[in-house]
Design an enzyme around this catalytic site. Structure first.
Site, PDB file in Angstrom:
ATOM      1  N   PRO A 179      30.038  26.750   6.222  1.00 10.75           N
ATOM      2  CG  PRO A 179      30.379  26.882   3.936  1.00 10.75           C
ATOM      3  CD  PRO A 179      30.296  27.729   5.159  1.00 10.75           C
ATOM      4  N   GLY A 202      35.003  23.567   8.039  1.00  7.93           N
ATOM      5  CA  GLY A 202      36.373  23.950   7.728  1.00  7.93           C
ATOM      6  C   GLY A 202      36.603  25.432   7.545  1.00  7.93           C
ATOM      7  CB  THR A 203      34.471  28.347   7.217  1.00  2.00           C
ATOM      8  OG1 THR A 203      33.394  27.923   8.069  1.00  2.00           O
ATOM      9  CG2 THR A 203      34.168  27.943   5.795  1.00  2.00           C
ATOM     10  N   GLY A 204      36.564  27.643  10.038  1.00  2.00           N
ATOM     11  CA  GLY A 204      37.207  28.226  11.215  1.00  2.00           C
ATOM     12  C   GLY A 204      36.279  28.638  12.330  1.00  2.00           C
ATOM     13  CE  LYS A 205      30.869  25.986  11.525  1.00  2.00           C
ATOM     14  NZ  LYS A 205      31.573  25.535  10.324  1.00  2.00           N
ATOM     15  CB  SER A 215      17.361  29.496  -5.995  1.00  3.02           C
ATOM     16  OG  SER A 215      18.113  28.328  -5.774  1.00  3.02           O
ATOM     17  CE  LYS A 269      21.947  29.796  -4.651  1.00  8.23           C
ATOM     18  NZ  LYS A 269      20.583  30.242  -4.997  1.00  8.23           N
TER      19      LYS A 269
END
Length: 833
Positions: free
Chosen positions: A391, A393-396, A714, A757
């Site tokens: 996602p 903002g996760t630092g990629k 799902s 999830k």
């Protein structure tokens, strides 16, 4: 007489001469059609008084003198306009305008307006005078075809029309000549114009002597620039450029840096350049091509760091956690160190460039045999091609920078979001004006080495259109078997990309095409838990915020409890971007207070202070419904922005047609999932003791947030539970969530994104989550703090969910918000391999 007419802007056609006109205005197009169909291609051209005016009101906006022409050809252009070629026939005078049968004002009532010819020979006298004194001016200002026609003119009238038609002059001047009554008056105006032209040219010749001081700044700058070009040519600057290229190619390191094929191509291109005019477009294209070939690094690479301990420290200093990706980079470094030990002969093929961190790697651009058409490489040279998926903002992106620093390599970022043209990757062919290499070759030139770290940002946002498919072009770039022979359309020579460390980023790997996904090594960066966010804020974000806002630590004291309050009530995201913005906003507020002398020396940020500084709480712990309702069940979803909860609502009402109604922007797979759930419930109604007339009632299923499209299988068990709850009139606790695909036989199939999830369920305060039995192995990925607060119940058949939530009808056992859900021991469930 009557003919269709067309208003022209800046175009004057003289008798016996042809003009090419592009036509686009509706009335003009209608006039052309009418001339072609009813008037034997005869069309009247009448000049507008104001050539800049688009819409005209006819008589008052038109000149009263025009020309009758014959349309020689009509060509329809790609933009819908037409290009016509007309030949002047007779000069006419406009009397009035009337409408055609389609009510268009395009019919002109005309009378002939012939040119008066002087019989006393005055016209011939003026022509002789022109030929005697102004012949050089005439020849230099007319095209070749006009000069040829003048040399064989049959009459003074024809001579006049040729001159007037072909001479370049202001529109007003040309129309003044065109409208004169007699031939002599026309010639007198042309003669005066030529004399004026001769004087201007004489002024140009005597420029330095007479009017140099009066030149305006633009003219002076132009003159100086032209002189500078001549001076540079005299001094041999062009030769200096050539010498510089020769020196670069023939130097000790140049001979090793450039492959033989590149040197051969440069020399051939230089030979071609010598045979071209220096000012020609081809020469500029050739020079630019030579510059690109000489400025690319080819075999020049940066020296990699090989200290594992220091590399680990650098990676840890940039990011908290991310164990998998850090391990992968350390593995790559370890393999590289091991290869150097096992193959010391490879070091002999490397030439260190003095006083620099660069070397020449002769293993690059090497052919096995002289007869080979492509380059070869050793398997030990293979570099991993990583895809960081997670996602926002996760630092990629920052992780890619950390990897570059760890390896001590140049870092270049290529943004691929919105790229639709294949040429953006492979470049344009040199035949196109303004052609350039693609983004890959441009990045390597910018890096100055052939082994940079290149970040392919937002690789899942590429799309295709009529210009090509950039995703397909990326296949060659990201395939280790092919990128050793990558060919850019502009360079037209193979470029070895085997030493480049490509790192791609994406939000959602399902949006990456299957062939591209097959070529990369996926490393998922999942959402952060609250504890992880607190740790990141403490170790990284707060330090950065204090530095940016020039605050002391004593002025920004914040406890873990306050950070948790800030995270839960002011941010709702998978990453930490909004958390950094919130911290930055707090810091700015504190700076303002400090400058206004309203701040104590030591300032402690409590939850109350956060509300005072940031305003009303944005999110509360119960921002979703916190009470149980019949027919409402919490589902769990996984999106490109992380995990989220999905409330599913079911209601029934009398309807003779029966059936099911679905709302909430459900896509095809999710619609089928709802239909399967209903079919399963109907077929098992007796088993579940459901007393409901399916034929006389309609079932309405709705998923809130209808503006957001939803898809995926799902939610099958969630649909089933919500339908049973509505039909049995038994509520399901709002503390219960579930995920899993259901079959017509009631089997619960595995799903993806369990970690995301479960984080979403944890944020919402859900205490029990039903998951497919096959997803037990994924529980090892779930954070400990989540597993401590949520009870995961694994099921393989829907009957297990039914018994937990609704019990047997005989004892009316069911789950409410105040009752305890029976636990299943999943602590011993081992991950399957």
């Amino acid at each position: 007489m009557k003919y269709p007419f067309m208003a022209t802007r800046g175009v004057i056609t003289f008798i016996g001469n042809s003009s090419t006109i592009e036509v686009g205005r509706p009335l003009s197009l209608a006039a052309i059609d009418l001339a072609k169909s009813d008037f034997e291609n005869k069309l009247v051209l009448i000049p507008q008084k104001n050539i800049k005016q688009n819409e005209i009101e006819f008589e008052k906006d038109l000149e009263n003198v025009g020309i009758l022409t014959k349309i020689k050809s009509i060509k329809i252009l790609s933009n819908g306009n037409r290009k016509i070629i007309v030949e002047g026939v007779e000069r006419i005078k406009l009397d009035s305008i009337e409408k055609d049968k389609n009510n268009n004002d395009i019919i002109a009532n005309l009378s002939l307006y012939p040119v008066l010819k002087n019989e006393n020979g005055s016209s011939e006298t003026i022509i002789e005078k022109m030929q005697t004194s102004l012949n050089n001016i005439i020849e230099s200002n007319l095209p070749l075809v006009a000069n040829q026609e003048l040399s064989k003119h049959e009459s003074s009238e024809r001579y006049t029309y040729i001159l007037a038609h072909y001479l370049t002059m202001p529109f007003e001047k040309k129309f003044e000549i065109f409208a004169k009554k007699s031939l002599t008056e026309m010639l007198e105006l042309i003669f005066s114009f030529l004399v004026e032209l001769k004087n201007i040219q004489k002024l140009d010749v005597d420029l330095d002597k007479d009017i140099k001081k009066n030149l305006d700044s633009q003219q002076r700058e132009y003159l100086l620039r032209e002189r500078l070009k001549v001076i540079q040519k005299k001094l041999g600057d062009d030769e200096n450029d050539e010498e510089e290229i020769e020196e670069k190619l023939n130097s000790k390191y140049g001979k090793e840096q450039y492959p033989e094929e590149v040197i051969k191509t440069i020399k051939n291109e230089k030979r071609r350049l010598k045979n071209m005019m220096s000012s020609s477009p081809e020469a500029n294209t050739s020079r630019t091509y030579i510059e690109w070939l000489t400025n690319l690094p080819w075999r020049k690479v940066s020296v990699d760091k090989t200290n594992l301990v220091k590399s680990k420290e650098i990676l840890d200093s940039y990011h908290y956690g991310l164990k998998e990706v850090k391990e992968r980079i350390i593995e790559f470094l370890a393999v590289m160190i091991n290869n150097n030990k096992k193959h010391p002969e490879d070091e002999k093929t490397k030439i260190q460039i003095p006083n620099s961190d660069y070397e020449i790697n002769k293993n690059l651009f090497t052919k096995k045999n002289a007869s080979d058409d492509t380059y070869s490489y050793k398997s030990s040279n293979n570099v991993p091609i990583l895809a960081l998926v997670g996602p926002p903002g996760t630092g990629k992106t920052s992780l890619a920078k950390a990897i570059a620093e760890t390896l001590d390599r140049k870092f270049i970022k290529i943004s691929l979001g919105g790229v639709k043209d294949e040429a953006e990757i492979r470049g344009h062919r040199r035949t196109y004006v303004g052609a350039l290499p693609g983004k890959i070759i441009q990045a390597i030139k910018k890096a100055g080495v052939s082994n940079p770290v290149i970040l392919l940002d937002e690789i899942d946002k590429m799309s295709s259109d009529y210009k090509g498919d950039p995703t397909s072009a990326m296949l060659e770039v990201l395939d280790p078997e092919q990128n050793v022979n990558f060919q850019d359309h502009y360079i037209e020579l193979e470029y070895d990309l085997s030493k480049v460390l490509f790192i791609a980023t994406a939000n959602y790997y399902q949006n990456i095409s299957a062939p591209l996904l097959d070529r990369v090594e996926i490393i998922e960066l999942s959402s952060y838990t609250s504890l992880e966010k607190i740790r990141i804020a403490r170790d990284y974000l707060i330090k950065k915020v204090l530095e940016q806002n020039s605050l002391e630590e004593s002025q920004f004291k914040i406890s873990d409890e306050s950070l948790d309050f800030l995270i839960k009530h002011y941010t709702l995201e998978a990453g930490v971007r909004n958390l950094q913005r919130a911290l930055d906003k707090l810091a700015r507020k504190i700076v303002v207070k400090s400058l206004e002398n309203k701040l104590e020396k030591d300032f402690v940020i409590t939850s109350e202070e956060i509300v005072n500084l940031l305003g009303v709480i944005k999110y509360t712990d119960d921002f979703k419904e916190n009470y149980e309702r019949i027919g409402a069940v919490n589902g769990l979803a996984y999106t490109q922005y992380g995990g989220s909860t999905l409330s599913i609502e079911v209601t029934t009402f009398p309807n003779s047609k029966g059936g099911i109604k679905l709302t909430g922007q459900l896509k095809e797979v999710m619609q089928e999932s709802a239909q399967i759930a209903l079919a399963f419930v109907r077929s098992n109604a007796k088993k579940y003791e459901i007393d409901f007339n399916f034929e006389a009632n309609q079932i309405h299923i709705h998923v809130p947030e209808g503006a957001v499209p939803k898809d995926g299988p799902s939610a099958g068990v969630t649909f089933t539970t919500a339908i049973i709850s509505a039909l049995k009139q038994i509520p399901v606790s709002h503390k219960v969530g579930m995920t899993g695909e259901i079959t017509l036989r009631g089997k619960v199939l595995p799903i993806g994104g369990l970690k995301e999830k479960s984080l979403a369920a944890h944020k919402l305060g859900i205490k029990t989550v039903f998951i497919p039995n096959e997803n037990n192995r994924n529980l090892v990925e779930v954070a400990d703090e989540v597993k401590e607060s949520i009870e995961f119940i694994s099921v393989s058949d829907y009957d297990e969910i039914f018994e937990n939530l609704f019990g047997k009808l005989s004892d009316n056992k069911k789950i409410t918000s105040n009752s305890k859900i029976p636990k299943k021991d999943i602590s011993k469930a081992n991950p399957t391999h």
